[in-house]
Design a protein around this motif. Structure first.
Motif, PDB file in Angstrom:
ATOM      1  N   GLN A  91      -3.975  48.472  90.687  1.00 43.33           N
ATOM      2  CA  GLN A  91      -2.779  48.676  91.500  1.00 43.33           C
ATOM      3  C   GLN A  91      -2.920  47.882  92.787  1.00 43.33           C
ATOM      4  OE1 GLN A  91       0.151  50.563  90.712  1.00 43.33           O
ATOM      5  NE2 GLN A  91       0.804  49.249  92.401  1.00 43.33           N
ATOM      6  N   VAL A  92      -2.041  46.916  92.987  1.00 42.04           N
ATOM      7  CA  VAL A  92      -2.046  46.149  94.232  1.00 42.04           C
ATOM      8  C   VAL A  92      -1.455  47.016  95.345  1.00 42.04           C
ATOM      9  CG1 VAL A  92      -1.179  44.117  95.439  1.00 42.04           C
ATOM     10  CG2 VAL A  92      -1.865  43.932  93.035  1.00 42.04           C
ATOM     11  N   ASN A 112       5.224  47.151  89.963  1.00 41.25           N
ATOM     12  CA  ASN A 112       3.801  47.504  90.006  1.00 41.25           C
ATOM     13  C   ASN A 112       3.045  46.864  91.171  1.00 41.25           C
ATOM     14  OD1 ASN A 112       4.046  49.060  87.594  1.00 41.25           O
ATOM     15  ND2 ASN A 112       3.937  47.163  86.413  1.00 41.25           N
ATOM     16  N   ILE A 113       3.765  46.470  92.212  1.00 33.71           N
ATOM     17  CA  ILE A 113       3.154  45.907  93.411  1.00 33.71           C
ATOM     18  C   ILE A 113       3.599  46.728  94.614  1.00 33.71           C
ATOM     19  CG2 ILE A 113       2.972  43.893  94.925  1.00 33.71           C
ATOM     20  CD1 ILE A 113       1.645  43.424  92.229  1.00 33.71           C
ATOM     21  N   LEU A 153       0.422  37.578  92.061  1.00 30.50           N
ATOM     22  CA  LEU A 153       0.891  38.964  92.026  1.00 30.50           C
ATOM     23  C   LEU A 153       1.577  39.290  90.705  1.00 30.50           C
ATOM     24  CD1 LEU A 153       2.276  39.299  95.665  1.00 30.50           C
ATOM     25  CD2 LEU A 153       0.362  40.587  94.706  1.00 30.50           C
ATOM     26  N   GLU A 154       2.374  38.362  90.209  1.00 32.35           N
ATOM     27  CA  GLU A 154       3.065  38.582  88.932  1.00 32.35           C
ATOM     28  C   GLU A 154       2.066  38.758  87.791  1.00 32.35           C
ATOM     29  OE1 GLU A 154       5.585  35.192  88.706  1.00 32.35           O
ATOM     30  OE2 GLU A 154       7.159  36.062  89.982  1.00 32.35           O
ATOM     31  N   SER A 194       0.148  42.129  88.221  1.00 34.92           N
ATOM     32  CA  SER A 194       1.007  43.302  88.005  1.00 34.92           C
ATOM     33  C   SER A 194       1.038  43.747  86.553  1.00 34.92           C
ATOM     34  CB  SER A 194       2.432  43.002  88.489  1.00 34.92           C
ATOM     35  OG  SER A 194       3.088  42.095  87.616  1.00 34.92           O
TER      36      SER A 194
END
Length: 233
Positions: free
Chosen positions: A161-162, A195-196, A151-152, A155
């Protein structure tokens, strides 16, 4: 190929599934919780898919790039299309402009390719991260222990876009795995990572969607229970 399915059969199945979803929500969830019913369209004829859309289906789930490309022009336009199958990097370019959501992202390599083609298409592509919650070698998905690092990395990609997580648990003991997945989803949500977004938890299929709703699923993927048995040869 799909076995012959009548429109009346789809109608009956759709009403039953909606009823059972509402029952599960009433039993386990808050009144204002939303659960999206996705129609999984692998091997299903466009005529039957369009009938399901007419019943009230608003989201279609596609598993195979080539099959989707052969059918997409026949679909009614009011339903969103999501890609839910294993996606090879060399096939991203064929679907990037059409997909509202890609469910099956499980690596930096695939995410980077989606980001590259989304930039070309001048869009920000919504995705879910697929988690291999049962640690099964036969299934795709990131291991839970590696999820936060993935995820990092994702992002940082400007054209992705998660929107949440997706999983397909082992066939046996799925309630335990749904509970584990819910805990992971809530943990990531609480971290408020840059951004998650954790808006969607996609889990539950024809045989276990009520249980998945109990453990927080916001999107269930229904094929056989809606369209009937299918041959995948």
């Amino acid at each position: 190929m799909q076995l012959e399915t009548s429109f009346a059969y789809i109608d009956e199945n759709y009403r039953r599934i909606v009823y059972e979803i509402e029952e599960a929500k009433a039993k386990y969830r808050k009144p204002d919780d939303e659960v999206t019913l996705m129609a999984v369209t692998k091997t299903v004829s466009p005529e039957n898919v369009n009938h399901a859309i007419g019943c009230g289906i608003s989201v279609l789930g596609e598993n195979r790039v080539q099959e989707y490309l052969s059918k997409k022009e026949f679909y009614l336009p009011q339903a969103q299309v999501h890609f839910i199958g294993h996606l090879q990097t060399n096939k991203v370019k064929y679907i990037i402009e059409d997909m509202k959501l890609i469910h099956s992202v499980d690596s930096v390599k695939l995410a980077a390719e989606i980001d590259r083609h989304a930039a070309r298409a001048k869009k920000k592509q919504d995705i879910l991260i697929e988690v291999n919650i049962g640690g099964e070698a036969s299934k795709s998905g990131v291991q839970p222990s590696e999820l936060e690092h993935l995820l990092e990395e994702i992002s940082k990609m400007p054209h992705i876009q998660v929107k949440g997580l997706m999983t397909i648990p082992p066939a046996t003991g799925n309630e335990k795995f749904f509970a584990q997945m819910q805990a992971i989803f809530l943990d990531i949500s609480a971290k408020n990572m840059d951004n998650i977004d954790m808006e969607i938890l996609s889990m539950g299929m024809s045989g276990d969607y009520a249980t998945a709703i109990r453990y927080g699923s916001t999107l269930v993927r229904i094929g056989t229970a809606l369209f009937g048995a299918r041959n995948y040869q």
